[in-house]
Design a protein around this motif. Sequence first.
Motif: not given
Length: 197
Positions: A60-72
Amino acid sequence: MNDPLKAPHALFEGSRLLVRGELRDVVREAVARAGTGADGRPLLLLDDRSGQSVDLDLRGDAAQVLGRLRARFPPADAAAVPATRERGRPRLGVVAREVTLLPRHWEWLAAQPGGASAALRRLVEQARRADDGAGDLRQRREAQYRAMLALAGDLPGFEDASRALFAGDAAGFAAHLRQWPGDVGNYLASLSANDAG
């Protein structure tokens, strides 16, 4: 630091440092590089504070990757507070764990003002104050070792550099770092910039 996405990280491609800064900025660079496959070498993301490598799902894009990191890695101040009051003591951040002591230790603790838990907390705080930074130095060295293992574990002189690091031999450690690729050596040296040992 409350927001883990602002924590300092470094992104390597092989032995080349691509970018260093806040996790969110470094991740944006990783996403931009993911599809290019410039050198065909995998990207390695390192946490400057712990030396740990961070696994990234770059779909995905940066926002999707950052969203997954924020959840982790949710912000530290986002601790879940129960909606309904539970039975027992109020939530004070106290963690219950097992402590194994000899009977004479339990007798002494029981006789202390406030009981065993209060006495143990006081003893831990006294020990932390008496530590005089030795624990912090050990943690910094262990973080530096983890980063060194990830970046230089297969490079010549790794074992000697490790011994110099843990022996507090700053000159010997620096000499080993100079033998390694520039970005690797410079990065590892910067992690010890505050190392008084």
